[in-house]
Design a protein around this motif. Structure first.
Motif, PDB file in Angstrom:
ATOM      1  N   GLY A   1      45.411  48.212  -8.266  1.00 32.31           N
ATOM      2  CA  GLY A   1      45.040  48.506  -9.652  1.00 32.31           C
ATOM      3  C   GLY A   1      45.707  49.714 -10.254  1.00 32.31           C
ATOM      4  O   GLY A   1      45.183  50.306 -11.189  1.00 32.31           O
TER       5      GLY A   1
ATOM      6  N   CYS B   1      49.325  49.748 -10.983  1.00 33.25           N
ATOM      7  CA  CYS B   1      50.681  49.529 -11.523  1.00 33.25           C
ATOM      8  C   CYS B   1      50.743  48.461 -12.617  1.00 33.25           C
ATOM      9  O   CYS B   1      51.645  48.494 -13.439  1.00 33.25           O
ATOM     10  CB  CYS B   1      51.654  49.196 -10.404  1.00 33.25           C
ATOM     11  N   GLY B   2      49.829  47.515 -12.616  1.00 35.65           N
ATOM     12  CA  GLY B   2      49.804  46.498 -13.667  1.00 35.65           C
ATOM     13  C   GLY B   2      50.761  45.340 -13.477  1.00 35.65           C
ATOM     14  O   GLY B   2      50.814  44.442 -14.328  1.00 35.65           O
TER      15      GLY B   2
ATOM     16  N   THR C   1      49.209  41.835 -13.810  1.00 33.82           N
ATOM     17  CA  THR C   1      48.431  41.541 -15.019  1.00 33.82           C
ATOM     18  C   THR C   1      48.475  40.056 -15.379  1.00 33.82           C
ATOM     19  O   THR C   1      49.549  39.455 -15.448  1.00 33.82           O
ATOM     20  CB  THR C   1      48.969  42.354 -16.217  1.00 33.82           C
TER      21      THR C   1
ATOM     22  N   GLN D   1      41.830  37.862 -22.135  1.00 32.03           N
ATOM     23  CA  GLN D   1      41.810  39.313 -21.914  1.00 32.03           C
ATOM     24  C   GLN D   1      42.667  39.681 -20.721  1.00 32.03           C
ATOM     25  O   GLN D   1      42.619  39.025 -19.680  1.00 32.03           O
ATOM     26  CB  GLN D   1      40.378  39.779 -21.653  1.00 32.03           C
ATOM     27  N   ARG D   2      43.445  40.759 -20.855  1.00 30.25           N
ATOM     28  CA  ARG D   2      44.293  41.164 -19.730  1.00 30.25           C
ATOM     29  C   ARG D   2      43.475  41.855 -18.657  1.00 30.25           C
ATOM     30  O   ARG D   2      42.610  42.673 -18.949  1.00 30.25           O
ATOM     31  CB  ARG D   2      45.417  42.075 -20.218  1.00 30.25           C
ATOM     32  N   ILE D   3      43.774  41.515 -17.423  1.00 30.66           N
ATOM     33  CA  ILE D   3      43.125  42.179 -16.288  1.00 30.66           C
ATOM     34  C   ILE D   3      44.155  42.355 -15.165  1.00 30.66           C
ATOM     35  O   ILE D   3      45.205  41.707 -15.163  1.00 30.66           O
ATOM     36  CB  ILE D   3      41.909  41.387 -15.745  1.00 30.66           C
ATOM     37  N   ASP D   4      43.836  43.242 -14.224  1.00 28.85           N
ATOM     38  CA  ASP D   4      44.643  43.365 -13.005  1.00 28.85           C
ATOM     39  C   ASP D   4      44.125  42.333 -12.001  1.00 28.85           C
ATOM     40  O   ASP D   4      43.004  42.464 -11.496  1.00 28.85           O
ATOM     41  CB  ASP D   4      44.515  44.771 -12.420  1.00 28.85           C
TER      42      ASP D   4
ATOM     43  N   CYS E   1      44.868  41.793  -9.021  1.00 28.17           N
ATOM     44  CA  CYS E   1      44.760  42.238  -7.621  1.00 28.17           C
ATOM     45  C   CYS E   1      43.377  42.772  -7.308  1.00 28.17           C
ATOM     46  O   CYS E   1      42.993  42.847  -6.149  1.00 28.17           O
ATOM     47  CB  CYS E   1      45.817  43.292  -7.305  1.00 28.17           C
ATOM     48  N   LEU E   2      42.618  43.179  -8.329  1.00 25.61           N
ATOM     49  CA  LEU E   2      41.303  43.772  -8.075  1.00 25.61           C
ATOM     50  C   LEU E   2      40.156  42.827  -8.422  1.00 25.61           C
ATOM     51  O   LEU E   2      39.010  43.244  -8.480  1.00 25.61           O
ATOM     52  CB  LEU E   2      41.142  45.084  -8.862  1.00 25.61           C
TER      53      LEU E   2
ATOM     54  N   VAL F   1      36.316  34.606 -11.186  1.00 21.73           N
ATOM     55  CA  VAL F   1      36.825  33.925 -12.376  1.00 21.73           C
ATOM     56  C   VAL F   1      36.505  32.432 -12.357  1.00 21.73           C
ATOM     57  O   VAL F   1      37.118  31.655 -13.092  1.00 21.73           O
ATOM     58  CB  VAL F   1      38.349  34.151 -12.586  1.00 21.73           C
TER      59      VAL F   1
ATOM     60  N   SER G   1      50.629  41.881 -20.769  1.00 20.87           N
ATOM     61  CA  SER G   1      49.898  43.025 -21.307  1.00 20.87           C
ATOM     62  C   SER G   1      50.226  43.206 -22.790  1.00 20.87           C
ATOM     63  O   SER G   1      49.335  43.483 -23.601  1.00 20.87           O
ATOM     64  CB  SER G   1      50.284  44.276 -20.506  1.00 20.87           C
TER      65      SER G   1
ATOM     66  N   GLY H   1      48.916  50.914 -18.826  1.00 20.37           N
ATOM     67  CA  GLY H   1      48.478  50.315 -17.565  1.00 20.37           C
ATOM     68  C   GLY H   1      49.563  49.523 -16.859  1.00 20.37           C
ATOM     69  O   GLY H   1      49.304  48.873 -15.848  1.00 20.37           O
ATOM     70  N   ASN H   2      50.777  49.546 -17.402  1.00 16.52           N
ATOM     71  CA  ASN H   2      51.891  48.821 -16.780  1.00 16.52           C
ATOM     72  C   ASN H   2      53.020  49.799 -16.480  1.00 16.52           C
ATOM     73  O   ASN H   2      53.680  50.303 -17.385  1.00 16.52           O
ATOM     74  CB  ASN H   2      52.386  47.707 -17.706  1.00 16.52           C
TER      75      ASN H   2
END
Lengths: 324, 194
Positions: free
Chosen positions: B84, B86-87, B90, B96-99, B101-102, B108, B150, B172-173
């Motif tokens: 969470g 590096c983005g 994404t 909605q954008r999310i990471d 990996c987390l 979902v 993103s 966030g990227n």
């Protein structure tokens, strides 16, 4: 990541019933991260993210924010922006848009420290493994606490949201096997003392349902200032949530809490009281800032935080005095 | 390795060789490979990915990123830091954008996921993809799928009303090549086009 069983809670009652011995999963941005590192290893996950806990509701005397409202939702809410600009600013200063879209209020309350030794299984950490020692005490301490530490732990509390909520004197509403109760914000996070592994005043199985923030004149005139190593997307070196109620040129009430310096969100009521009755000017702000960092213990890499925290507090109070 | 190896085959093979040569022996803190889940531990998951309904049986520990890359073969979302920060991973979930990996894939369930593979309409690039090419908004390209998703979300959020807001909105990227000025230019190019 270790094995775990996964259950999607059908209701709050369902979640509370399943609670003892399980970890509640909301956004997962902290929990899943720490499970991947095998720092946290719950054998059961109870997913509460689909429960009806996302609402933000104005009451006559305050705002009630659901535990699973996301950071993005809370930061953008018109009533939050109007009543508690400090909270919106604090949330928007934390993490990244991607993380804020997922991270929740309750998750942020339970956010774990970013202490590099806590996150690294190869090092000693009393919080992760009680009695194993603290590698931070003689380690790299640039990102560690100067307030509220003990000889067993100096891990910094990383949240921005919590600093604003501490200043606003929020109340946390929880439900557990023994019923509902309210926890004043200042009592929710525990100082490390002899037991850094105990971080929250929650009983086993207790689930955070909402946070109540009382309306106040100072809350409406409040600001958050965060200083960090880069312009965005970084944890605080020092931060301050400040709110002022000003009448007839004098401070009638003040709200003040520091971030980036304490083992918990650092509210100092004595600093707030010192502002009462004073003119909203630099000399009063400096005196309050001095009181706010009283008792700080710096280490090799973080002595700069004393002065930085004081200046951050003065800046936040100055902005609050200037108004929106 | 196949006769005409793609970049991914080479990368996977390369990492395997590195491990074979013991080059990673110093990495004492790398968690041991998790034991595979027993079949009885697998759970059902249903979601929509790029407009297609997918039903799978997965290890509950699977992150959304690993689900996309390993279970569904959609390698556009990249595993950069996997924590969470590096983005590169994404994706959009319900817009909605999310990471990814987390997020556990199970979080979902029932949602609509959009990856970089789902952005173009057939051969026609999404305007943001085209803008990234027009503005030369990447060098190595590793962070680019995350940057583009993103940026698409940022415009939809309607807060990119200044250059400062674009920089903050894209913070966030991370781009290790430092293509930030051109990334901002690509977003600026589309801003206001509705």
């Amino acid at each position: 990541m270790r094995h775990f069983s996964y259950q999607r809670a059908a209701s709050v009652e369902d979640a509370v019933r399943a609670g003892p011995g399980a970890a509640f999963l909301a956004g997962g941005t902290s929990l899943v991260d720490l499970m991947k590192l095998e720092v946290l290893n719950p054998s059961r996950l109870v997913d509460v993210s689909r429960l009806d806990l996302r609402g933000i509701e104005a009451r006559p005397d305050g705002l009630r924010i659901g535990a699973c409202a996301t950071n993005s939702e809370v930061a953008a809410h018109p009533e939050v922006k109007r009543r508690f600009p400090v909270l919106s600013e604090a949330l928007l200063s934390g993490a990244s848009p991607q993380l804020r879209n997922v991270a929740t209020v309750a998750g942020n309350l339970m956010q774990r420290t970013r202490c590099a030794y806590y996150r690294d299984l190869a090092t000693a950490c009393n919080k992760r493994e009680p009695g194993s020692g603290c590698a931070a005490l003689e380690g790299w301490t640039r990102m560690h606490a100067i307030l509220g530490g003990s000889e067993r732990c100096i891990a910094l509390h990383p949240s921005d949201m919590c600093v604003a909520m501490a200043a606003l004197q929020a109340v946390i509403h929880v439900r557990g096997p023994n019923g509902d109760r309210d926890i004043p914000f200042g009592d929710f996070h525990l100082l490390p003392g002899d037991h850094p592994e105990r971080e929250f005043a929650l009983e086993p199985g207790e689930l955070v349902l909402s946070v109540f923030i009382p309306f106040s004149a100072a809350g409406m005139r409040s600001r958050y200032v965060k200083v960090r190593d880069r312009a965005s997307y970084a944890f605080a070196l020092a931060s301050c949530a400040a709110g002022l109620e000003i009448a007839s040129g004098k401070i009638r009430a003040a709200q003040l809490a520091l971030g980036g310096v304490g083992t918990k969100p650092w509210r100092v009521p004595e600093a707030e009281q010192a502002l009462q009755g004073q003119s909203p000017e630099r000399v009063a702000f400096q005196r309050a800032a001095e009181i706010a960092v009283r008792g700080a213990q710096t280490r090799r890499d973080n002595a700069f935080k004393m002065e930085l925290a004081r200046r951050t507090a003065v800046r936040a109070l100055t902005l609050a005095a200037e108004g929106a | 390795m196949p006769p005409n190896p793609g970049r991914r085959d080479v990368l996977v093979g390369g990492i395997a060789s590195a491990i074979g040569l013991g080059l990673l022996d110093g990495c004492a803190t790398v968690p041991t490979a998790p034991a595979a889940a027993a079949p009885s531990d697998l759970v059902d998951l249903s979601l929509e990915v790029n407009g297609q309904r997918r039903a799978l049986r997965i290890d509950p520990r699977t992150t959304l990123l690993d689900l996309l890359r390993e279970n569904l073969g959609l390698t556009g979302a990249k595993k950069g830091c996997d924590m969470g920060q590096c983005g590169a991973c994404t994706v959009l979930v319900d817009g909605q954008r999310i990471d990814s990996c987390l997020a556990l894939a199970l979080q979902v369930e029932g949602r609509k996921v959009t990856t970089i593979e789902g952005l173009a309409r057939g051969e026609e690039l999404h305007p943001m993809q085209a803008a990234f090419i027009e503005e030369d908004a990447f060098q190595c390209g590793y962070c680019t799928p995350g940057q583009i998703l993103s940026a698409v979300a940022l415009l939809a959020e309607g807060v990119a009303d200044s250059d400062g807001a674009i920089r903050e909105g894209m913070s966030g990227n991370i781009c290790r090549c430092g293509a930030y000025p051109n990334i901002c230019a690509a977003v600026r190019r589309l801003r206001g086009r509705g």
